[in-house]
Design a protein around this motif. Structure first.
Motif, PDB file in Angstrom:
ATOM      1  N   CYS A  92       0.874  -1.175   0.000  1.00 50.73           N
ATOM      2  CA  CYS A  92       0.000   0.000   0.000  1.00 50.73           C
ATOM      3  C   CYS A  92       0.906   1.217   0.000  1.00 50.73           C
ATOM      4  O   CYS A  92       1.900   1.251   0.735  1.00 50.73           O
ATOM      5  CB  CYS A  92      -0.914   0.004   1.223  1.00 50.73           C
ATOM      6  N   ILE A  93       0.588   2.204  -0.816  1.00 44.50           N
ATOM      7  CA  ILE A  93       1.425   3.390  -0.962  1.00 44.50           C
ATOM      8  C   ILE A  93       0.671   4.612  -0.466  1.00 44.50           C
ATOM      9  O   ILE A  93      -0.508   4.791  -0.748  1.00 44.50           O
ATOM     10  CB  ILE A  93       1.838   3.585  -2.432  1.00 44.50           C
ATOM     11  N   ALA A  94       1.374   5.448   0.296  1.00 44.18           N
ATOM     12  CA  ALA A  94       0.812   6.719   0.755  1.00 44.18           C
ATOM     13  C   ALA A  94       1.774   7.836   0.391  1.00 44.18           C
ATOM     14  O   ALA A  94       2.951   7.594   0.089  1.00 44.18           O
ATOM     15  CB  ALA A  94       0.574   6.686   2.265  1.00 44.18           C
ATOM     16  N   ASN A  95       1.266   9.042   0.413  1.00 45.50           N
ATOM     17  CA  ASN A  95       2.128  10.197   0.158  1.00 45.50           C
ATOM     18  C   ASN A  95       1.729  11.319   1.100  1.00 45.50           C
ATOM     19  O   ASN A  95       0.879  11.138   1.974  1.00 45.50           O
ATOM     20  CB  ASN A  95       2.012  10.655  -1.301  1.00 45.50           C
ATOM     21  N   GLY A  96       2.338  12.457   0.922  1.00 44.09           N
ATOM     22  CA  GLY A  96       1.960  13.601   1.732  1.00 44.09           C
ATOM     23  C   GLY A  96       2.347  14.878   1.037  1.00 44.09           C
ATOM     24  O   GLY A  96       3.283  14.894   0.225  1.00 44.09           O
ATOM     25  N   PRO A  97       1.650  15.977   1.322  1.00 48.47           N
ATOM     26  CA  PRO A  97       2.032  17.257   0.713  1.00 48.47           C
ATOM     27  C   PRO A  97       3.416  17.657   1.183  1.00 48.47           C
ATOM     28  O   PRO A  97       3.730  17.601   2.376  1.00 48.47           O
ATOM     29  CB  PRO A  97       0.959  18.223   1.223  1.00 48.47           C
ATOM     30  N   PRO A  98       4.301  18.051   0.251  1.00 46.56           N
ATOM     31  CA  PRO A  98       5.682  18.364   0.645  1.00 46.56           C
ATOM     32  C   PRO A  98       5.784  19.668   1.413  1.00 46.56           C
ATOM     33  O   PRO A  98       5.135  20.659   1.090  1.00 46.56           O
ATOM     34  CB  PRO A  98       6.411  18.460  -0.699  1.00 46.56           C
ATOM     35  N   GLY A  99       6.604  19.631   2.452  1.00 46.64           N
ATOM     36  CA  GLY A  99       6.984  20.846   3.149  1.00 46.64           C
ATOM     37  C   GLY A  99       8.329  21.279   2.610  1.00 46.64           C
ATOM     38  O   GLY A  99       8.550  21.242   1.400  1.00 46.64           O
TER      39      GLY A  99
ATOM     40  N   CYS B 207      -1.337   6.587   5.769  1.00 45.32           N
ATOM     41  CA  CYS B 207       0.095   6.376   5.959  1.00 45.32           C
ATOM     42  C   CYS B 207       0.381   5.338   7.043  1.00 45.32           C
ATOM     43  O   CYS B 207       1.423   4.684   7.010  1.00 45.32           O
ATOM     44  CB  CYS B 207       0.793   7.694   6.277  1.00 45.32           C
ATOM     45  N   ARG B 208      -0.544   5.143   7.961  1.00 40.62           N
ATOM     46  CA  ARG B 208      -0.261   4.210   9.057  1.00 40.62           C
ATOM     47  C   ARG B 208      -0.319   2.752   8.623  1.00 40.62           C
ATOM     48  O   ARG B 208       0.287   1.899   9.247  1.00 40.62           O
ATOM     49  CB  ARG B 208      -1.225   4.472  10.219  1.00 40.62           C
ATOM     50  N   HIS B 209      -1.065   2.459   7.571  1.00 49.12           N
ATOM     51  CA  HIS B 209      -1.093   1.076   7.090  1.00 49.12           C
ATOM     52  C   HIS B 209      -0.358   0.925   5.763  1.00 49.12           C
ATOM     53  O   HIS B 209      -0.446  -0.103   5.105  1.00 49.12           O
ATOM     54  CB  HIS B 209      -2.542   0.571   6.964  1.00 49.12           C
ATOM     55  N   ALA B 210       0.383   1.965   5.350  1.00 47.85           N
ATOM     56  CA  ALA B 210       1.146   1.899   4.102  1.00 47.85           C
ATOM     57  C   ALA B 210       2.433   1.110   4.317  1.00 47.85           C
ATOM     58  O   ALA B 210       2.971   1.031   5.424  1.00 47.85           O
ATOM     59  CB  ALA B 210       1.471   3.304   3.612  1.00 47.85           C
ATOM     60  N   THR B 211       2.928   0.552   3.235  1.00 45.22           N
ATOM     61  CA  THR B 211       4.231  -0.112   3.254  1.00 45.22           C
ATOM     62  C   THR B 211       5.289   0.739   2.555  1.00 45.22           C
ATOM     63  O   THR B 211       6.484   0.548   2.767  1.00 45.22           O
ATOM     64  CB  THR B 211       4.156  -1.488   2.568  1.00 45.22           C
TER      65      THR B 211
ATOM     66  N   MET C 265       6.139   4.936   1.119  1.00 45.65           N
ATOM     67  CA  MET C 265       5.777   6.344   1.050  1.00 45.65           C
ATOM     68  C   MET C 265       6.423   6.937  -0.197  1.00 45.65           C
ATOM     69  O   MET C 265       7.535   6.561  -0.582  1.00 45.65           O
ATOM     70  CB  MET C 265       6.298   7.106   2.273  1.00 45.65           C
ATOM     71  N   THR C 266       5.698   7.854  -0.845  1.00 47.44           N
ATOM     72  CA  THR C 266       6.262   8.577  -1.972  1.00 47.44           C
ATOM     73  C   THR C 266       6.023  10.061  -1.756  1.00 47.44           C
ATOM     74  O   THR C 266       5.012  10.459  -1.179  1.00 47.44           O
ATOM     75  CB  THR C 266       5.659   8.118  -3.316  1.00 47.44           C
ATOM     76  N   GLY C 267       6.968  10.856  -2.195  1.00 45.58           N
ATOM     77  CA  GLY C 267       6.817  12.287  -2.009  1.00 45.58           C
ATOM     78  C   GLY C 267       7.644  13.061  -3.011  1.00 45.58           C
ATOM     79  O   GLY C 267       8.631  12.559  -3.549  1.00 45.58           O
ATOM     80  N   ALA C 268       7.214  14.280  -3.265  1.00 47.15           N
ATOM     81  CA  ALA C 268       7.932  15.165  -4.184  1.00 47.15           C
ATOM     82  C   ALA C 268       8.962  15.976  -3.426  1.00 47.15           C
ATOM     83  O   ALA C 268       8.731  16.415  -2.300  1.00 47.15           O
ATOM     84  CB  ALA C 268       6.942  16.090  -4.884  1.00 47.15           C
ATOM     85  N   LEU C 269      10.124  16.163  -4.055  1.00 48.61           N
ATOM     86  CA  LEU C 269      11.198  16.966  -3.479  1.00 48.61           C
ATOM     87  C   LEU C 269      11.799  17.842  -4.565  1.00 48.61           C
ATOM     88  O   LEU C 269      11.920  17.427  -5.721  1.00 48.61           O
ATOM     89  CB  LEU C 269      12.319  16.095  -2.899  1.00 48.61           C
TER      90      LEU C 269
END
Length: 374
Positions: A107-114, A137-141, A143-147
């Motif tokens: 399972c994949i989760a992401n988050g808005p980048p700071g 995000c708590r049950h994700a395996t 994480m993906t995020g923009a940088l």
């Protein structure tokens, strides 16, 4: 013949509804429910079958989200988020895609980048940054995020195993190394990269195709969740109206002319919203069969339907809530949670009122300005 996504959702409806109170109390889906959802493939609904996904047609996916939302909004929201964000994994190389989805718990989760930054060192990116909380995000395996790439205006999206993040509330990486093979360029206007394999940019008939950005799937998906929440609220009030005697009144709620008007309008607005959503999605998908990528007009159509249907679902629920009187203010009544859930959805970026102006600008001939939500 395999079950449709909607049929699976109907089969799990009772389990999802039964976990709603615990989900609310824990601020996370229960472990038992997550196991059921992962076993049913809920978080891989839009992943191509060749990688172990269910490759559900997008209209079926939307109908399934409505069913889940009728049972519990939090569950539907997490499925929507996880399934759509999961499609970004198919922008990786073949070996990485298979490595992710060969895990039955994937399972994949992401988050808005700071403040997030990536620096290239040899064959890896060194990641430093913090991402906002992401549903699921708590049950994700993964994480993906923009940088942002240090010293440039370019961006990169990187995939990192969840265990390497420092927090479950605010995802944080300090000096994490992500091999370049676990990343892809981000923030492009065309969303097509040189060297992509043909299966990544070919015609699309379902949302599992990745010739288009995930942003076009999110507005309809969250609108389907809003429709499910509103449907559950309307059904609860229709049941209540046949039984509740109005305080200081002369009869049942169902006999009150004002309640009749409000519930009639609520049902009409809900049905109109549902028709608008599915008609728009079906129309765009029919056109995409003959295209290599999504057009600005099609993005606008999906944005228009997504945001407006969320707003119409909220309007329908508010009418039903008013017709119910004080009954809906009590925490034990199902209407209370539906009202609360809907007013969380309307605060989300997908329901932002400024999108009406964004649509109007396009219709009036102004240039289309792509962005992360468009």
């Amino acid at each position: 013949m395999p079950e449709t996504a909607t049929a699976v959702a109907e089969r799990l409806r009772a389990s999802v509804a039964g976990a709603a109170d615990a989900n609310d109390a824990n601020r996370a889906l229960t472990d038992a429910l997550v196991r059921q959802l992962k076993a049913a493939g809920a978080f891989r609904l839009l992943i191509p079958g060749r990688y172990g996904g269910l490759e559900a047609p997008f209209p079926d996916f939307l109908k399934a989200l409505q069913v889940y939302a009728e049972a519990d909004a939090s569950t539907a929201w997490c499925i929507s988020q996880g399934a759509v964000i999961g499609t970004t994994s198919v922008w990786l190389a073949e070996a990485q895609i298979r490595a992710i989805w060969s895990d039955p718990d994937a399972c994949i989760a992401n988050g808005p980048p700071g403040p997030c930054e990536a620096e290239r060192r040899g064959d890896s990116w060194i990641l430093n940054g913090r991402w906002g909380f992401s549903s699921g995000c708590r049950h994700a395996t993964w994480m993906t995020g923009a940088l942002k790439v240090r010293g440039s205006n370019r961006w990169v999206c990187a995939f990192v195993p969840k265990r390497r993040f420092a927090s479950t509330t605010l995802g944080m990486c300090k000096g994490c190394a992500a091999p370049a093979a676990w990343s892809f360029p981000s923030k492009t206007s065309k969303w097509r990269m040189p060297g992509w394999p043909t299966w990544a940019t070919g015609p699309t008939t379902t949302a599992s195709s990745i010739g288009c950005p995930p942003a076009w799937r999110l507005p309809p998906a969250f609108a389907a969740v809003a429709l499910g929440v509103a449907r559950a609220a309307l059904d609860a009030v229709f049941d209540l109206a046949s039984e509740k005697v109005q305080k200081m009144g002369a009869g049942l709620v169902k006999d009150d002319p004002d309640a009749q008007k409000m519930l009639g309008e609520a049902e009409i607005r809900w049905r109109a919203g549902r028709a608008f959503l599915h008609d728009t999605v079906s129309g765009v998908l029919a056109e995409l069969k003959h295209q290599e990528s999504i057009t600005d007009d099609q993005r606008i159509a999906l944005r228009m339907a997504g945001t407006h249907v969320i707003r119409e679902a909220a309007a329908a629920l508010n009418l039903a809530y008013t017709a119910a009187g004080s009954t809906g203010i009590y925490r034990h009544h199902p209407l209370h949670r539906r009202f609360q859930d809907m007013n969380v959805i309307t605060q989300h970026i997908q329901a932002r009122m400024s999108y009406y102006g964004f649509v109007g600008r396009h219709l009036l001939g102004h240039p289309f300005v792509p962005g992360p939500m468009n």
